[in-house]
Each structure stands twice: as C-alpha cells, then as structure tokens.
Design a protein around this motif. Structure first.
Motif, mmCIF file in Angstrom:
data_model
loop_
_atom_site.group_PDB
_atom_site.id
_atom_site.type_symbol
_atom_site.label_atom_id
_atom_site.label_comp_id
_atom_site.label_asym_id
_atom_site.label_seq_id
_atom_site.Cartn_x
_atom_site.Cartn_y
_atom_site.Cartn_z
ATOM 1 N N MET A 1 0.954 -1.300 -0.003
ATOM 2 C CA MET A 1 0.118 0.071 -0.054
ATOM 3 C C MET A 1 0.869 1.427 0.065
ATOM 4 N N THR A 2 2.018 1.294 0.395
ATOM 5 C CA THR A 2 2.994 2.314 0.665
ATOM 6 C C THR A 2 3.482 2.730 -0.787
ATOM 7 N N ASN A 3 3.258 1.639 -1.667
ATOM 8 C CA ASN A 3 3.998 1.900 -2.851
ATOM 9 C C ASN A 3 2.983 2.848 -3.698
ATOM 10 N N TRP A 4 1.589 2.685 -3.459
ATOM 11 C CA TRP A 4 0.492 3.375 -3.902
ATOM 12 C C TRP A 4 0.547 4.785 -3.557
ATOM 13 N N ARG A 5 0.854 5.022 -2.339
ATOM 14 C CA ARG A 5 0.778 6.374 -1.837
ATOM 15 C C ARG A 5 1.919 7.112 -2.556
ATOM 16 N N ALA A 6 3.072 6.345 -2.892
ATOM 17 C CA ALA A 6 3.920 7.226 -3.587
ATOM 18 C C ALA A 6 3.512 7.440 -4.945
ATOM 19 N N ALA A 7 2.775 6.330 -5.489
ATOM 20 C CA ALA A 7 2.524 6.608 -7.030
ATOM 21 C C ALA A 7 1.546 7.896 -6.975
ATOM 22 N N VAL A 8 0.614 8.015 -6.171
ATOM 23 C CA VAL A 8 -0.235 9.034 -5.988
ATOM 24 C C VAL A 8 0.215 10.159 -5.648
ATOM 25 N N ARG A 9 1.171 10.207 -4.809
ATOM 26 C CA ARG A 9 1.925 11.543 -4.583
ATOM 27 C C ARG A 9 2.647 11.981 -5.808
ATOM 28 N N LYS A 10 3.009 11.236 -6.613
ATOM 29 C CA LYS A 10 3.928 11.483 -7.730
ATOM 30 C C LYS A 10 2.982 12.378 -8.788
ATOM 31 N N MET A 11 1.772 11.787 -8.935
ATOM 32 C CA MET A 11 0.627 12.554 -9.643
ATOM 33 C C MET A 11 0.349 13.951 -8.935
ATOM 34 N N ALA A 12 0.171 13.557 -7.766
ATOM 35 C CA ALA A 12 -0.160 15.045 -6.868
ATOM 36 C C ALA A 12 1.129 15.962 -7.212
ATOM 37 N N ALA A 13 2.207 15.640 -7.348
ATOM 38 C CA ALA A 13 3.358 16.491 -7.410
ATOM 39 C C ALA A 13 2.991 17.765 -8.304
ATOM 40 N N LEU A 14 2.262 17.283 -9.426
ATOM 41 C CA LEU A 14 2.275 18.210 -10.291
ATOM 42 C C LEU A 14 1.479 19.325 -9.873
ATOM 43 N N PHE A 15 0.207 19.104 -8.747
ATOM 44 C CA PHE A 15 -0.381 20.101 -8.302
ATOM 45 C C PHE A 15 -0.147 20.586 -6.987
ATOM 46 N N ARG A 16 0.890 20.223 -6.256
ATOM 47 C CA ARG A 16 1.252 20.432 -4.827
ATOM 48 C C ARG A 16 2.551 20.998 -4.911
ATOM 49 N N ARG A 17 3.068 21.395 -6.102
ATOM 50 C CA ARG A 17 4.683 21.961 -6.200
ATOM 51 C C ARG A 17 5.020 22.761 -4.933
ATOM 52 N N ARG A 18 4.043 24.035 -4.541
ATOM 53 C CA ARG A 18 4.487 24.718 -3.639
ATOM 54 C C ARG A 18 4.473 24.021 -2.407
ATOM 55 N N ASP A 19 3.785 23.242 -2.088
ATOM 56 C CA ASP A 19 3.758 22.516 -0.908
ATOM 57 C C ASP A 19 5.036 21.578 -0.620
ATOM 58 N N LEU A 20 5.295 20.856 -1.818
ATOM 59 C CA LEU A 20 6.500 20.036 -1.869
ATOM 60 C C LEU A 20 7.638 20.718 -1.829
ATOM 61 N N ASP A 21 7.735 22.004 -2.553
ATOM 62 C CA ASP A 21 8.912 22.873 -2.554
ATOM 63 C C ASP A 21 9.261 23.200 -1.188
ATOM 64 N N ARG A 22 8.158 23.585 -0.279
ATOM 65 C CA ARG A 22 8.158 24.218 1.114
ATOM 66 C C ARG A 22 8.752 22.874 1.961
ATOM 67 N N GLN A 23 8.366 21.752 1.823
ATOM 68 C CA GLN A 23 8.766 20.564 2.468
ATOM 69 C C GLN A 23 10.426 20.278 2.205
ATOM 70 N N LEU A 24 10.691 20.434 1.006
ATOM 71 C CA LEU A 24 12.174 20.280 0.601
ATOM 72 C C LEU A 24 13.120 21.322 1.318
ATOM 73 N N ASP A 25 12.361 22.457 1.433
ATOM 74 C CA ASP A 25 13.235 23.509 2.347
ATOM 75 C C ASP A 25 13.377 22.946 3.649
ATOM 76 N N ASP A 26 12.168 22.794 4.056
ATOM 77 C CA ASP A 26 12.424 22.312 5.707
ATOM 78 C C ASP A 26 13.438 21.210 5.704
ATOM 79 N N GLU A 27 13.349 20.237 4.910
ATOM 80 C CA GLU A 27 14.238 19.146 5.090
ATOM 81 C C GLU A 27 15.698 19.437 5.020
ATOM 82 N N LEU A 28 15.928 20.108 3.915
ATOM 83 C CA LEU A 28 17.313 20.552 3.879
ATOM 84 C C LEU A 28 18.068 21.559 4.835
#
Lengths: 887, 109
Positions: A1-28
C-alpha cells in the motif's frame, strides 16, 4: 500500500508544487542545522560551524533543482514510456485489440449518445439572465389545474406582491400573415412590454418593446425571431422598419431576437413573431378572461415557496373582493426550467441507467479477457519484476494499456454515437426539445473521462491479480499461475455479475416492449384512417360577429364537400391528439350548485353536425345536431358515454340538463351558456394522448356557440389523404382568399407523433438489452471455455480413468449452470427493485409482470446454457493421451 | 565517467537502503551513518544524498513521513518498504555472489 501512496503523490506532485517545495526547504534546513550543531559541539564557533556545514553539503540550490527535476522528469517520462509500450503491446495482439475496441466503442458510444441527449435536454442553461429565478405563474382550483391569469388580476398581483422583481404577461397563438403570395400562418407570442427585459436578453438587431408599448394607444410593433428573419425573410438587411400584416393589421418590425433564443422557448413551439399583449385576440380587460400566462422573475434570495405564499395572500383578497371570478383560486408556480423537460426526464434517466449497465457488462468481459491473457504475459511480468520494477510500476503500466485501448475505443464510440443517434432519429423521428445531434465540449469531455475511467475499471483487477506472484512464484510453478483458484473465482464472479445485470436490463426492455404493445392496441375511439385535417383561425377584426363566423364555417364546409375525393367533411374545435382541447366545469342541473372553484370538469368541444359522421362516431342514443339547433334555439349538447355514466348512471340522459359556471370564459374567448339540454350520446374518444383514460366530454354546436378557431376534418376516398390537401385548401380560399390554413396532416400522423417517443425509448432499451445479452453470452462462453482449457489435464486424467463423455459434459456444464443460476437469482432480485423506477414509463403492464420476468429468465438461461454447452462439448472430445502430456 | 557515476549511484542507493534496514532515519542521520560506516573513504557530498532519497521514494523502495526528531524538531523520516527490503536482499545476494566469485578467481590465480 505504501507503493500506492508514492504513486499517488507523484501524480499529485504536479498540483502540490508549492507545498512540496516548502517541504524540501524544511528538510534541507534541518540537515544544515544539525550539521552546524555538530560542528559547534566539536568546539567550532557558530559562524564557522555554519560555513563548514554548507560547504560539506554542497550547493543547496543545486540539490533542490536536482530533486525537483527528478520528480518532474520521472513522472512525465514514465507516462510517455507507458503509452508507447501500451501501443506496442496492442499492436502485437491484434485479436484482443480488435475485440476490445469494438466492445468499448459500443459501450462508450452508447453512453456518449445518451449523455449527449441528457446534456442538451436536462443540463443546458437557458439563454436568459439567471434562469433559475424565472417562474411561470398560473391560477388553479382544486378541481382544475392551470388556468391563465386575467389582465385585471395581473394588475392586482403586480401592485400588491413583494417577492417578484418583475412580472410580465404572455400568451401564445398562431397569427395570420397576409400580404404575400398566399396567406400564411406563423406562431405568435403576445407579451407585456417588459417581457424581454424581465428575461434579460438583448436584441440581435434593433430594439425590443419600449415601456408602455403595450398600452392600447401605443404604436403597434413586432419583434421577429432570428430563424424567421433568416428563413422567411431571407436575412433581409433592411428588415427593421418593414411592415408586416399580422392578423389583418400592419405592424412595423423593430427588432430581431438573438440566435440562441430558440432554446429558451417556454413552450416547445418556436415563436416567429412577438407582439404586444394587447394584440392578443383573446385579450379582454375582464377579470373572468383568464387567458394569459404570467412569467415572473423572483427577487434574489426569494424561494418559490415564499413567493407562492405571498401571492396566495393576494388571491385570498381577490376571492373576497371578486368572488364570482376568483373563488377557490390559488397560485401555482413552476420554474421555467422544469417546463421544458419534465416529460422526458424519467425516460432519459432510465436510458442512462440502462446504458451504464451495458458498459459495466462490457467491462466485465474485458477484465476477464485480460485475466485470460495474463497467463501468456506472466513470464514478461516476472522478468520485469526481476529487473527491479516495483509492483505499483507494473500495475500502472498494465492499467495504462487498458486506458489507451479504452481511449481508442472511446474515440470510435464517439463516431458511433453521433452516427447512431442520427440514424435512429431518421427511423423513428421524435420531437426532442432541442436538436441533440451536435457535438458539445461537455459531451467530448464526458467521453474522454468515461474512457479513462472504463480503462481503469476493467484494467485494475486483472493488473493487481497478475502482479500478485513475484519472480519466485513464477519460476517454481513452471510457468503456471499458482493463484489459479483465485483467478477462476474472480472470473466466475464477473460472469455472475454480467448475468445479473443482463437480467435486469432485459427485463426492463421486455417491460417496455409489452408496454408499447398495449399502447398500440389502444383504441383511440374513432376511425383514424383516411382523415385529412387542417386548422385555421378567423381574424376577429374581420369576422366580428358570431353570424359572420358561423357563416364562414358553413360556407367553407360546403365548398370542401364539393371537392372530388372527399367522402365527408366536418369541423371540430379541439381535434383529438392535436394538442388542442379545453375543459369546462359542468354538473347536472338537478344537483345543487357546487362550491365555486370546486366544480367537476369535463372536456369541452365545438363541432358541426357532420363531424361525428366524418370520424366514424355513431350516435348511440338520441340525435345529432341538426338545422334546428341555431343560435336562437335553446342550447343543446351532445355528450359522451363517460359523462352519461358519471352523471346519470343507469338512466336515460336524453333531455336532461347540464349547468355551467356563470362567468367562466372558455379558451376561445366566447362565453359559454349557463345551461344546455342533452340531445345525444356518442362513444368515448381520447383527447390528448393515447395513454389517457377516457374523460367525460361535452360537445357544443358551432351554430349555437360559435368560435373563431376550427379544425377541418376530411374523410377522403383515397388512402393518401395528403394528396387532397391542395384541393381542399383551394376550396377554403374560395370563401376567403386571405384565410390561411395550417397544420395540414393526417390523423394517423398525429397518433404516430403521440406514440413515437414511447417507441423511441422502447427501441433503445431493446437495443441495449440485445447488446447486453450478446456480451454476456460471449463472456460466459469465454470463461467456461478458458476453464476447460485450464483443466485439460484433469479432464484427460478422468477420461483415462474411465469417465464417459456424458459425465465430462455434466461436469463442465454443472459449473456453468451454477453461474447462470446464481446470476439469474441475483438479477431477478435486482430487477424487482429496479423496475419500480420505471413505472412512469409503463402503460398497461405492471413493473413486476410475471410473464416478462419468466420470459427473460428462460431466454437468458437458454442462451447462457448454450454458451456453456459449446466448450463442454469440446471437453468431451479431449484425447486423454494428448491431455496427459499437456503441460 | 558516466559508468562511474552509475556505479556510485547504485552503491549510494544500497548504502541508504542498508542504513534504513536497521532503523528509520532522517536524511542527516543517514549521512552520518554512511560516513561512519565507510570510514570516510566514500567522498560523497552530503547534498547528493537527497536526490537519491527522493528517487528511492518515488520508486517505492522507501517511504517518508514527518515526525518529531530527537530534539523535538520536525524532520522527514525515511523507512524501508517491503519491496525495498526485498530489493535490498536481492541486491545483497547478488553482491555477495559477485564478490565471492571475484575472491575465487583471485584465489585460484
């Protein structure tokens, strides 16, 4: 099931650009901070610590870019890769691809066709401003729904109401257009000056009515429709300012309606010319003349209920102040949207449901097909898994194949839908409220979305099933799928579902067929063959007196009867099935006068003495109208059997008296007399629809209670009544060359028009039923056949051990019988529940008609068992030696 | 040069997976562990860890979620998935097979 989560997230990456950028920022940032802390802990001063941490890390922005790139690039790359691979696989398997595309084209195409009609009829917005705020007002009593509203009442409503932003009167009637080669008739709408402003439309050219242009002294103008301007006047650029002679009076054209206004017609007839309400021939400034409809625009935020309540307060006041005309009245509000579509909504929704079932059945077939093919692809899947593709990756690629083939099938289906609907309408022309055979963006979108969903629907289960076993499983079982039992159960489950859905669909279709049969067998009540009809309306300003009106009718009938080929000719006001007809309150004289507004009603009509003969209605009791029934003599009426039975059951109605409400003004705008004597009884006829029950009916004589509107009915010697139409028209024009006649048709055409919608729905449902049956038969055959192939070894062993062909046959067929049995039972249960929703469409047959249920079960069982028998017979031919060696 | 990068990438991936096989960890923690384990022999810029982590996450071999770290700050923790674990086992087996084959060759020569 975790694989599916990743797949869905990839699709969503297109729409959640800003959110993901912020997350990457926080991580680094977290990383840099921890590294800095570590350095500080090692004794390095804070500034230096941070600098070293950054150095150790490398370029932060660079890293961010790399991460973003990998996400974006990977997603798109995989999509393209999937599509390319899918196309290649489809080309390598032409057999499967062809079957799939055909199946999908049928399923998706049928759905798109129905949705096209639904979109045009139920979903499209009217070309008015805020159409949800528009309602139609009518007065009604508890016994008679749907009067119009009289002009004085309209004034009172306008003055006293608080819930409407604006109100306008509106009436529709055919209008004589003269001054050209021959007199013509056009459809006219008569409206208050604020009508178009209320609707919120702008003229395509010129202007609409000015305020006050509906007052008696105002200059008379007309506004024409776009299509009238184009077709009747050839798009004349100088049309504005031209004068047209309408109903004998000159009117100046001042404006043209926009092109899309057709869709907004409040009744299904297109209006050619708009005139002031004062020009309406039935317009009277009397409170009893309830001839107009009223359109209103609700104030924003006001509900229909609140408006009705407000208006009913006013009606009570009116009932108190003017009891003769307004007792027992209440207001009925109907949103304009509902006017157009109420009649077709149930049929369309049922068709939509049916066609969805067909698609589901098709999906089941395709899913089973994929599962069967899966055995051949197991090797390929195992290898890909071994290389390192994750399960979700493989599943996604398999589902992409399904989606691609589904889109291809959908494209083919789109063509099928467009062509098929046109063909069907040619075979069975039906007046749909709007022309549905155009292509709308929404319908295109629907087809695309449906194709993708269908692909996912039938692709997902096989994809998940086929990727369940990994490399190890594949190798150990020597190429055979170890989850064969699970797959067999899934395939069987699909077949059971198919059978159940088919049962439901076929029962629905069967009910409609039987319903249509009983419709066909209904007697209209009179002889409908060889009857030519046409309508006309005399202009009031020329035929000013009842004598003049009856004079025209009489002379016209004399002329028509001279035409060679005419066997009989008569006149009636509201011809059955023409859509014309009115009601009137009436009760036996010996009964006490019923309460105002609660009088029992009967259909009311005007005829000349020859009418009954012309349509083949014998006088059952008493006599017909004759020359003695003139305007000086006491009023006489002929009634039908239902009225006689209702008011004087078991007694002789001849000589009895009927009473009518004193001041009701009937539709033709002529006062009905207060009492009349019954002189004759005729058989019942249906007035509006073939489906209608018989209603009480009372006929008056034109000579006594005259009217300006008439329907000429001519019985012809020839089988082709239309061939006489020109001669009959010429006969009419001998009496008045400026009098147009219209709606020239035969009674058979009218009845056909009446039942055409039912036939249309029946044909479609029948088509869907047959489609479902074929798909299910193919599906059943496929599954049983595949089962036999898989069990070849087992069968060989049995035969080697001495089993007879008969027992093998029974073995295989038992499996099939079980599936058919379970599916059939489920289907019957489903049908019991589902057909309840069809009751409005059925005529003369109950939704749980046992004959239909039994018939469908038998047909389906036979078909399914035959589909089972074929592979079973193949099983008996298995050569044990070959089978045992089969690997 | 391309080959060396691929090799490096593959090795880095394995190291990440191996680290996570022991326990869930955030990016910085993985970097520390790798440095420890390789005894600073592998000169990898810490930043290059993150594209690798995200790639592995997309391929479905590791999963991520945000948790509170040792000092109560929010950090993105990674964990090995089932498929990731299987992939690791396969790769390790292959590697062992390869290295033992090399040893054999070296011994016999």
């Amino acid at each position: 099931m975790t694989n599916w989560r990743a797949a869905v997230r990839k699709m969503a990456a297109l729409f959640r650009r800003r959110d993901l950028d912020r997350q990457l920022d926080d991580e680094l940032r977290f990383h840099i901070e921890r590294e800095t802390e570590r350095n500080v802990g090692a004794g390095i001063p804070p500034d230096e610590a941070r600098r070293r941490a950054l150095l150790e890390f490398g370029g932060v922005e660079q890293v961010k870019e790399e991460v973003r790139d990998s996400e974006r690039f990977t997603w798109l790359e995989w999509l393209l890769q999937d599509v390319r691979f899918a196309l290649r696989m489809l080309r390598k398997n032409p057999g499967f691809t062809t079957v799939a595309i055909i199946t999908l084209a049928l399923g998706i195409g049928a759905n798109t066709a129905i949705f096209n009609v639904v979109n045009a009829v139920l979903l499209n917005r009217l070309p008015f401003k805020d159409p949800d705020r528009l309602v139609v007002l009518q007065e009604a009593t508890s016994s008679n729904r749907g009067f119009g509203i009289s002009a004085p009442n309209f004034e009172d409503y306008g003055r006293q109401q608080t819930t409407f932003a604006d109100l306008s009167m509106w009436a529709q009637q055919s209008v004589n257009l003269t001054g050209g080669e021959r007199p013509e008739r056009v459809t006219g709408s008569f409206v208050s000056a604020n009508f178009f402003r209320l609707l919120g439309v702008e003229p395509a050219r010129g202007r609409f009515f000015l305020p006050g242009e509906d007052r008696p002294e105002a200059q008379r103008v007309t506004i024409i429709s776009y299509s009238t301007w184009q077709t009747r006047f050839g798009g004349d650029p100088n049309i504005i300012g031209r004068q047209l002679i309408l109903n004998g009076e000159p009117k100046t054209v001042v404006g043209i309606l926009p092109q899309n206004f057709l869709r907004g017609e409040l009744i299904l007839a297109e209006t050619d010319v708009y005139l002031s309400i004062r020009d309406y021939p039935n317009y009277k400034d009397e409170r009893a003349a309830k001839n107009q409809l009223v359109v209103g625009r609700l104030k924003p935020g006001v509900s229909t209920k609140a408006a009705a309540a407000d208006l009913n307060v006013i009606t009570q006041r009116l009932a108190r102040d003017y009891p003769d005309e307004n007792s027992g009245i209440h207001i009925e509000l109907t949103p304009v949207k509902e006017l157009q579509v109420e009649s077709v909504r149930p049929a369309l929704l049922i068709l939509l449901a049916a066609v969805s079932l067909v698609l589901l059945i098709a999906c089941a077939n395709l899913a089973n097909l994929l599962l069967a093919r899966g055995a051949a692809r197991a090797r390929e899947i195992a290898i890909r898994s071994a290389i390192g593709a994750s399960r979700s990756r493989i599943v996604r690629q398999l589902v992409s194949e399904s989606i691609v083939v589904s889109l291809l099938g959908g494209a083919a289906g789109l063509f099928l839908a467009w062509w098929g609907l046109e063909a069907l309408l040619k075979v069975n022309p039906v007046a749909l409220p709007v022309n549905p055979v155009g292509l709308d963006l929404r319908v295109l979108l629907f087809a695309v979305v449906l194709s993708i969903s269908t692909g996912i629907l039938f692709g997902i289960v096989p994809a998940l099933q086929l990727t369940r076993t990994g490399v190890a499983g594949f190798l150990s079982s020597g190429g055979r799928s170890t989850s064969g039992a699970v797959q067999r159960r899934i395939r069987s489950a699909f077949v059971v579902c198919q059978i159940a859905l088919s049962v439901v669909l076929l029962i629905g279709a069967g009910l409609l067929v039987r319903s249509f049969q009983s419709l066909l067998s209904v007697q209209p009540g009179f002889r409908t063959d060889n009857l030519l009809t046409m309508e006309y309306r005399l202009p009031r300003n020329i035929y000013t007196t009842p004598e003049k009106q009856w004079g025209f009718h009489r002379r016209m009938l004399e002329e028509v009867r001279q035409v060679p080929g005419v066997v009989a000719a008569g006149l009636i006001q509201g011809l059955p099935f023409s859509g014309n007809g009115g009601r009137i309150g009436t009760w036996p004289a010996e009964q006490s006068t019923p309460e105002k507004g609660k009088e029992p009603t009967a259909l009311s009509n005007l005829v000349d003495p020859e009418y009954f003969n012309a349509v083949g209605l014998p006088i059952l009791l008493g006599r017909n109208f004759n020359d003695h029934d003139t305007s000086d003599a006491p009023t006489t009426v002929v009634i039908n059997q239902t009225l006689a039975r209702k008011y004087w059951p078991g007694q002789d109605p001849i000589g009895r008296e009927l009473r009518f409400p004193e001041t009701v003004v009937a539709a033709a705008g002529v006062n009905r007399p207060a009492r009349a004597t019954v002189i004759g009884v005729v058989p019942d006829t249906r007035q509006f629809a073939v489906k209608d029950p018989f209603e009480p009916q009372v006929y008056f004589a034109y000579a006594q209670v005259t009217g300006i509107f008439g329907t000429l009915v001519v019985r012809t010697a020839t089988d082709d009544p239309m061939s006489l139409s020109e001669d009959v028209r010429k006969a009419v024009w001998k009496v008045d060359k400026d009098q147009p006649v219209w709606k020239v048709r035969t009674v058979e055409m009218l009845i056909e028009r009446n039942i055409a919608p039912d036939r249309f729905v029946m044909l479609l449902m029948g088509l869907f039923g047959v489609l479902a049956l074929v798909l299910t038969a193919v599906g059943t055959y496929g599954v049983i056949s595949f089962g036999v192939t898989q069990r070849t070894q087992e069968i060989g062993v049995r035969m080697a051990l001495g089993a007879t062909p008969g027992s093998i046959l029974k073995l295989v067929m038992n499996g099939g019988v079980l599936l058919v049995g379970i599916g059939g039972v489920l289907g019957l249960m489903g049908a019991f529940a589902a057909t309840r929703a069809m009751t409005t469409l059925l005529f003369g047959v109950s939704p749980s008609d046992p004959a239909t249920f039994a018939g469908v079960v038998i047909v389906l069982a036979m078909v399914a068992l035959f589909a089972t028998y074929l592979p079973a017979r193949r099983a008996t031919r298995v050569d044990p030696m070959v089978a045992l060696r089969y690997e | 040069m391309g080959e060396k990068m691929d090799l490096l990438q593959g090795t880095l991936d394995l190291l990440i997976l191996k680290t996570l096989a022991l326990e869930d960890m955030h990016g910085w923690g993985i970097a520390q562990r790798i440095q420890q384990v390789s005894r600073d022999v592998l000169q990898v810029q810490q930043g290059s860890l993150y594209p690798a982590l995200h790639r592995l996450e997309q391929q479905g071999w590791i999963s991520a979620d945000w948790r509170a770290s040792e000092n109560n700050r929010r950090a993105k923790y990674y964990a090995l998935t089932r498929t990731g674990r299987r992939h690791l086992e396969r790769e390790t087996a292959e590697w062992r097979g390869f290295s033992s084959a090399v040893q054999q060759v070296l011994q016999t020569s």
